[in-house]
Enzyme design. Structure first.
Site, PDB file in Angstrom:
ATOM      1  N   GLY A 168      -5.066   7.761   5.447  1.00  0.00           N
ATOM      2  CA  GLY A 168      -4.425   8.922   6.498  1.00  0.00           C
ATOM      3  C   GLY A 168      -3.547   9.110   4.815  1.00  0.00           C
ATOM      4  O   GLY A 168      -2.398  10.050   4.791  1.00  0.00           O
ATOM      5  N   ASP A 209       1.328  -1.372  11.274  1.00  0.00           N
ATOM      6  CA  ASP A 209       0.218  -1.615  11.376  1.00  0.00           C
ATOM      7  C   ASP A 209      -0.272  -3.428  12.012  1.00  0.00           C
ATOM      8  O   ASP A 209      -0.712  -3.968  11.902  1.00  0.00           O
ATOM      9  CB  ASP A 209       0.280  -1.932   9.884  1.00  0.00           C
ATOM     10  CG  ASP A 209      -0.280   0.121   9.455  1.00  0.00           C
ATOM     11  OD1 ASP A 209      -0.314   0.807  10.137  1.00  0.00           O
ATOM     12  OD2 ASP A 209       0.729   0.347   8.251  1.00  0.00           O
ATOM     13  N   LYS A 251       1.615  -1.190  -0.072  1.00  0.00           N
ATOM     14  CA  LYS A 251       0.115   0.023   0.174  1.00  0.00           C
ATOM     15  C   LYS A 251       1.033   1.123  -0.042  1.00  0.00           C
ATOM     16  O   LYS A 251       0.589   1.963  -0.155  1.00  0.00           O
ATOM     17  CB  LYS A 251      -0.950   0.096   1.283  1.00  0.00           C
ATOM     18  CG  LYS A 251      -1.694   1.036   1.075  1.00  0.00           C
ATOM     19  CD  LYS A 251      -2.929   1.011   1.603  1.00  0.00           C
ATOM     20  CE  LYS A 251      -3.023   1.026   3.647  1.00  0.00           C
ATOM     21  NZ  LYS A 251      -3.046   1.819   4.045  1.00  0.00           N
ATOM     22  N   SER A 252       1.742   1.291   0.928  1.00  0.00           N
ATOM     23  CA  SER A 252       3.442   2.196   0.984  1.00  0.00           C
ATOM     24  C   SER A 252       3.678   2.281  -0.247  1.00  0.00           C
ATOM     25  O   SER A 252       3.279   3.504  -0.442  1.00  0.00           O
ATOM     26  CB  SER A 252       3.818   2.542   2.350  1.00  0.00           C
ATOM     27  OG  SER A 252       2.882   1.719   3.088  1.00  0.00           O
TER      28      SER A 252
HETATM   29  C1  S3P Z   1       2.544   4.620   6.467  1.00  0.00           C
HETATM   30  C2  S3P Z   1       3.170   5.006   6.931  1.00  0.00           C
HETATM   31  C3  S3P Z   1       2.407   4.870   8.390  1.00  0.00           C
HETATM   32  C4  S3P Z   1       2.116   3.258   8.659  1.00  0.00           C
HETATM   33  C5  S3P Z   1       0.704   3.599   7.341  1.00  0.00           C
HETATM   34  C6  S3P Z   1       1.412   4.332   6.190  1.00  0.00           C
HETATM   35  C7  S3P Z   1       3.410   4.941   4.464  1.00  0.00           C
HETATM   36  O1  S3P Z   1       1.758   5.919   9.312  1.00  0.00           O
HETATM   37  O2  S3P Z   1       0.773   2.782   9.884  1.00  0.00           O
HETATM   38  O3  S3P Z   1      -0.049   2.743   7.093  1.00  0.00           O
HETATM   39  O4  S3P Z   1       2.690   4.859   3.338  1.00  0.00           O
HETATM   40  O5  S3P Z   1       4.008   5.848   5.172  1.00  0.00           O
HETATM   41  P1  S3P Z   1       2.618   6.843  10.045  1.00  0.00           P
HETATM   42  O6  S3P Z   1       3.558   7.151   9.059  1.00  0.00           O
HETATM   43  O7  S3P Z   1       1.875   7.691  10.519  1.00  0.00           O
HETATM   44  O8  S3P Z   1       3.190   6.271  10.995  1.00  0.00           O
END
Ligand code: S3P
Length: 458
Positions: free
Chosen positions: A111, A338, A38-39
């Site tokens: 998010g 996660d 996903k990232s």
């Molecule tokens: C992510 C970073 C994490 C993770 C999210 C994906 C990203 O959040 O929890 O599911 O892709 O950069 P944080 O950066 O707020 O810890």
């Protein structure tokens, strides 16, 4: 954006709630490849938007979160097309040449998409409004708005406490800043770096605890000058030179370790299981769960390690194991942030106590995951307690009563974690809504069923 198969389905969480149950049955056996990370999927689309020319992406995660980012890239001027399953093409605009979006950018539950795009918009002279579902509207955005404001971005409006809907007025001359992140967050780091792309100077982000480095790696791959040096015991100092000429590239997305985690834990806790999870990304900043499960006595064998799409990747053979409790250090949290919900499920089946330290950030994920996990464990009859920011789970040495109904609070990982618990508990586990699973792992149910899992409408 061209129409695609997913466009016909209502976005995750917008239909009626879909309760679902999972019960014990067959062991998990066979092979599965988790969906694209996903990232990396979010970042591939965003870098495609910011590069000049045609970026192609293979293995893109077609979950709702990522499709929202694809739509936002189109709203900012890119031509985004789906060529086939996981195969996408982005004709980008180049840094400094984006278009102002005509409508609110609706990120649904995502998010990551929201925060990264706030950085992109912040580095351009345009006004844009960011919004999403009830879960996203609860999440803190102040951590992003603070550094962006220092760079010259104006927060035109925000909901109470720095929450969405947020309207930003970006700047074509973002000030170069040096910023120490107050929380270990790759989303925060990435927002600053993406805004810094259009800065006439050098942007520096310092993190005390290193978070996932996909943005830095992908910026370098697209031609930016970006360096990352150690800073302190566990931190990094990332330096980006502004105004690079980003060149379109071909991106291959490896399998998401955060999605593979469900089959991994399922195989460890369901007697008789023996599965191979293919193509798991093994980036050292993402594999805290695997390290922890091996410490707990999990039989996890790394097969065929290789590099794919610039990332370490391997197939993992996982067999049912008698797990024992461990103490998970706080500094490991960013590399498995996660994965705590599903680790708590593994801990419920272990012998003895597992203490997970330093989980403050879990309170501000898609739900308050610390509270949601504790409530789910309570519903399943698993002894647990929260001390400060630590979660302590007392395992049942292979036996968990189960039988509860878990409130998922629009959180895909709470949903999948407690379904996995139900596959091994004495009584089935139910969740109030499986629809959010589509945000990150739309094929969760059929993929797990192919391995032997049994689900039924609750
Ligand atoms: C992510 C970073 C994490 C993770 C999210 C994906 C990203 O959040 O929890 O599911 O892709 O950069 P944080 O950066 O707020 O810890």
């Amino acid at each position: 954006m061209q129409a695609d198969a997913n466009a016909a389905a209502p976005p995750a969480g917008h239909g009626p709630a879909q309760p679902l149950s999972a019960g014990a049955g067959a062991p998990l056996t066979g092979r599965m490849r988790p969906p694209g990370d996903k990232s990396i999927s979010h970042r591939a689309l965003i870098l495609g938007l910011l590069a000049k020319g045609r970026t192609t992406i293979e293995g893109l995660l077609e979950g709702d979160d990522v499709l929202r980012t694809a739509a936002a890239c189109a709203a900012l001027g890119a031509k985004v097309e789906r060529l086939g399953p996981g195969a996408w093409r982005v004709d980008g605009c180049g840094v400094g040449s984006l278009l102002e979006p005509k409508d609110t950018l609706d990120f649904g539950n995502a998010g990551t998409g929201t925060r990264l795009m706030m950085g992109v918009v912040g580095g351009h002279a345009m006004t844009a409004t960011f919004d999403g579902d009830a879960s996203l509207r609860k999440r803190p955005m102040r951590r992003i708005l603070d550094p962006l404001t220092q760079m010259g971005v104006r927060v035109v409006s925000e909901a109470e406490g720095g929450r969405c809907p947020v309207t930003l007025r970006g700047t074509s001359e973002p000030a170069p800043i040096e910023y120490r992140t107050p929380v270990p967050s790759a989303q925060l780091k990435s927002a600053i770096l993406l805004a810094g792309l259009n800065s006439p100077g050098r942007t520096v982000v310092i993190e005390t605890e290193a978070s996932r480095n996909h943005t830095e790696k992908m910026l370098a791959y697209f031609g930016a000058s970006v360096t990352s040096a150690p800073d302190g015991a566990h931190g990094r100092r990332i330096t980006l030179e502004g105004r690079p000429e980003l060149t379109a590239r071909d991106v291959i997305v490896p399998a998401d370790p955060s999605s593979g985690a469900f089959a991994l834990v399922g195989a460890l806790i369901i007697p008789g299981s023996d599965v191979v999870i293919e193509g798991m990304m093994m980036n050292p900043l993402r594999i805290g769960l695997i390290t922890t499960l091996i410490e707990m006595g999990g039989a996890i064998e790394t097969l065929n390690p290789r590099i794919e799409g610039g990332e370490d990747v391997a197939d993992l053979r996982v067999r049912h194991s008698a797990l024992h409790g461990v103490d998970v250090p706080a500094e490991r949290a960013p590399s498995m942030i996660d994965e705590y919900p599903v680790l708590a499920v593994a801990a419920a089946f272990a012998t003895g106590e597992t203490r997970m330290r330093g989980l403050a950030e879990l309170r501000v994920k898609e739900s308050d995951r610390l509270a949601a996990v504790a409530a789910g464990l309570d519903a399943a009859g698993v002894a647990n307690r929260i001390e400060g920011d630590d979660l302590i789970v007392t395992g049942g040495a292979g036996a968990v009563r189960g039988g509860g109904m878990v409130a998922t609070h629009l959180d895909h990982r709470i949903a999948m974690s407690f379904l996995v618990m139900g596959l091994a508990s004495q009584q089935p586990m139910s969740i109030d809504d499986a629809s959010m699973i589509a945000t990150s792992f739309p094929t969760f149910r059929p993929d797990m069923e192919r391995l032997g899992a049994r689900f039924s409408a609750a």
